[in-house]
Scaffold this active site. Structure first.
Site, mmCIF file in Angstrom:
data_model
loop_
_atom_site.group_PDB
_atom_site.id
_atom_site.type_symbol
_atom_site.label_atom_id
_atom_site.label_comp_id
_atom_site.label_asym_id
_atom_site.label_seq_id
_atom_site.Cartn_x
_atom_site.Cartn_y
_atom_site.Cartn_z
ATOM 1 N N VAL A 1 0.862 -1.198 0.000
ATOM 2 C CA VAL A 1 0.000 0.000 0.000
ATOM 3 C C VAL A 1 0.890 1.237 0.000
ATOM 4 O O VAL A 1 1.700 1.397 0.918
ATOM 5 C CB VAL A 1 -0.873 0.036 1.289
ATOM 6 C CG1 VAL A 1 -1.674 1.326 1.350
ATOM 7 C CG2 VAL A 1 -1.788 -1.173 1.385
ATOM 8 N N HIS A 2 0.798 2.068 -1.020
ATOM 9 C CA HIS A 2 1.599 3.291 -0.960
ATOM 10 C C HIS A 2 0.975 4.489 -1.675
ATOM 11 O O HIS A 2 1.456 5.601 -1.553
ATOM 12 C CB HIS A 2 2.996 3.059 -1.547
ATOM 13 C CG HIS A 2 2.999 3.041 -3.041
ATOM 14 N ND1 HIS A 2 2.804 1.881 -3.748
ATOM 15 C CD2 HIS A 2 3.121 4.026 -3.949
ATOM 16 C CE1 HIS A 2 2.823 2.174 -5.034
ATOM 17 N NE2 HIS A 2 3.007 3.461 -5.191
#
Ligand code: UD1
Length: 362
Positions: free
Chosen positions: A201-202
Site C-alpha cells: 500500500v503506498h
C-alpha cells in the site's frame, strides 16, 4: 550513442535494470538518480541486487510536495543535461522523476524516449496519470508495453514514434526474480508457502486518506490467512499519524515488515496465496507468476490482467476487499500479454534506429 537515463523511484530501478544491461552492451549511458526515493530500503538495495551501476549524478532531491519535488528535479536535471552531451534522454514509468526528466530534455531540444508509454488509468486525480499523459506528449519515442497502450496514444492523436516493445518488467522478472527460494522468503516471516496473502500500500489515495487506510487495515485483519505487509515509509508514517499503528500491532493476522528488495519481494509473491495491492507494477508481476490479485483501487492501467480474470478492482472498502479475497481464484488460461521478456533489447533497437534515421535526415 550516448544516452542519459533518469530514474529516482523504486519501480524505476527495476525497469531500468534490464535496459541498462542491454544498452551498456554496445552504447554509453549516463545514469541520473533524482533522489526521489532515498531510504536505503527503497533505493540502495535495488542498485546492489539488480546490478545497476552507481549513478553518475545523484541529485538528492528527496521528498516534498509535488510542485516542489518536480520543480527541484527539473532545475537540477537541466544543469546535468547542459553539462552532458547526449543523443537522447530515457525516462521510465509515471513518477515525478519521469515527468521532470522528459520536460527538462524536451525544453532543451533533446529527444526523449519514454519506457512504459501509453498507459492510462483515466483517473486524473492520480498524480501518476498526470505524469503519464504529460510525459507521453513531450516524448519523441513512445515505447509501449501492450497493444492497449498503443491504442491509448492513438486515441490522443499520438501516432508518431510509437513502438510496441513489450514490458521491461517481464525482462526484470526473467533475469532477477529467481534468486530467492519462495519457501525460504516466507519462512523468514514465520509463514508457510501458500499460507498467506502478500500486501503493498503506498498510493496517495490509499495511504494519505485516514478512512481508506483504516478500512484497508481492518480488511487485512479479517482474512482467512495472515497478511504479510512490507510497509512503504509513507504508509508507515501515516499509520502512526492516524493512530492505526496500534490496530496493526493488535491484529494477529497482520505481519508488517520493512520494505524488502526485489528478489525477496518476487519470492514472497510466488510463495503467497494472493496479492492485495494498490501498486501498478505488482498487479502485473502477480500475473507473470500466476498469483491472483485484488487491487485496492477503482481503476488500473493494466486492464488486461482484469480482463483475463486474474485481477479484480475493489477500491478500499473493507467489505469488498474481504469478499474479493474470499472469491479469489486462478483461471485456467494465462495468455501472453506483456511480450516474451526481451523488451529491453527491443528498446535499444528502437533508439538505434531512431538515431540512425535522424542522422540520415539531418
Ligand atoms: C512514488 C511514485 C509512484 C510510484 C511509487 C513507488 C510519484 C508521484 N509517485 O510514490 O508513481 O509507484 O513511488 O514506490 O512520483 N518516502 C520516504 N522514503 C523514501 C521515499 C519516500 O520516506 O525513500 C516518503 C516521502 O517522505 C514522501 C512519501 O514517501 O512523503 C511519498 O514519496 P514520493 O516519492 O512522493 O511518492 P511515493 O508514494 O513513493
Amino acid at each position: 550513442m550516448r544516452v542519459v537515463s533518469v530514474i529516482g523511484a523504486r519501480p524505476q530501478f527495476v525497469k531500468a535494470a534490464p535496459v541498462c544491461r542491454a544498452l551498456r552492451a554496445q552504447h554509453e549511458e549516463v545514469l541520473v538518480h533524482t533522489g526521489q526515493h532515498y531510504d536505503p530500503s527503497m533505493s540502495d538495495v535495488f542498485f546492489d541486487e539488480l546490478g545497476l551501476p552507481t549513478p553518475d549524478h545523484h541529485l538528492g532531491v528527496g521528498s516534498g510536495r509535488h510542485g516542489h519535488q518536480t520543480g527541484a528535479m527539473l532545475a537540477a536535471l537541466e544543469d546535468v543535461l547542459l553539462g552532458e552531451s547526449c543523443d537522447l534522454v530515457l525516462v521510465y514509468g509515471d513518477t515525478n522523476s519521469t515527468l521532470a526528466g522528459a520536460l527538462a530534455a524536451a525544453k532543451l531540444g533533446i529527444p526523449v524516449a519514454h519506457v512504459e508509454a501509453g498507459l492510462r488509468s483515466f483517473d486524473r486525480t492520480m498524480p501518476e496519470e498526470i505524469n503519464r499523459v504529460l510525459t507521453d506528449h513531450a516524448s519523441d519515442l513512445l515505447l509501449c508495453p501492450t497493444p492497449r497502450a498503443v491504442d491509448n496514444l492513438s486515441a490522443e492523436g499520438v501516432t508518431r514514434g510509437v513502438h510496441l516493445v513489450g514490458d521491461v518488467m517481464l525482462d526484470a522478472a526473467r533475469l532477477f526474480s529467481e534468486r530467492v527460494v519462495p519457501a525460504e522468503a516466507a519462512a523468514r516471516s514465520g509463514l508457510a508457502e501458500g499460507g498467506f496473502y502478500l500486501a503493498t500500500v503506498h498510493r496517495a489515495a490509499t495511504s494519505d486518506d485516514e478512512e481508506a487506510l483504516g478500512s484497508v487495515v481492518r480488511a487485512f485483519g479479517s482474512l482467512d490467512r495472515p497478511v504479510l505487509w512490507p510497509v512503504h515509509p509513507r504508509t508507515r508514517r501515516n499509520l502512526a499519524a492516524f493512530g492505526l499503528d496500534a490496530t496493526v500491532a493488535a491484529a494477529p493476522g497482520i505481519v508488517d515488515i520493512e520494505p524488502v528488495g526485489y528478489s525477496e519481494m518476487m519470492a514472497l509473491l510466488r510463495a503467497s496465496a494472493g496479492l492485495l495491492t494498490d501498486s501498478g507494477g505488482m498487479q502485473k508481476e502477480a500475473y507473470f507468476f500466476g498469483v491472483p490479485c485484488v487491487t485496492l483501487r477503482d481503476s488500473t492501467e493494466w486492464v488486461e490482467t482484469v480482463e483475463a480474470g486474474w485481477n479484480v478492482l475493489v477500491g478500499t472498502d473493507e467489505q469488498r476487499i474481504a469478499e474479493a479475497v474470499a472469491e479469489m481464484s486462478t483461471p485456467d488460461e494465462r495468455p501472453v500479454l506483456y511480450g516474451e521478456g526481451h523488451a529491453a533489447e527491443a528498446v535499444v533497437r528502437v533508439l538505434e534506429q531512431y538515431l540512425d534515421e535522424t542522422k540520415r535526415v539531418g
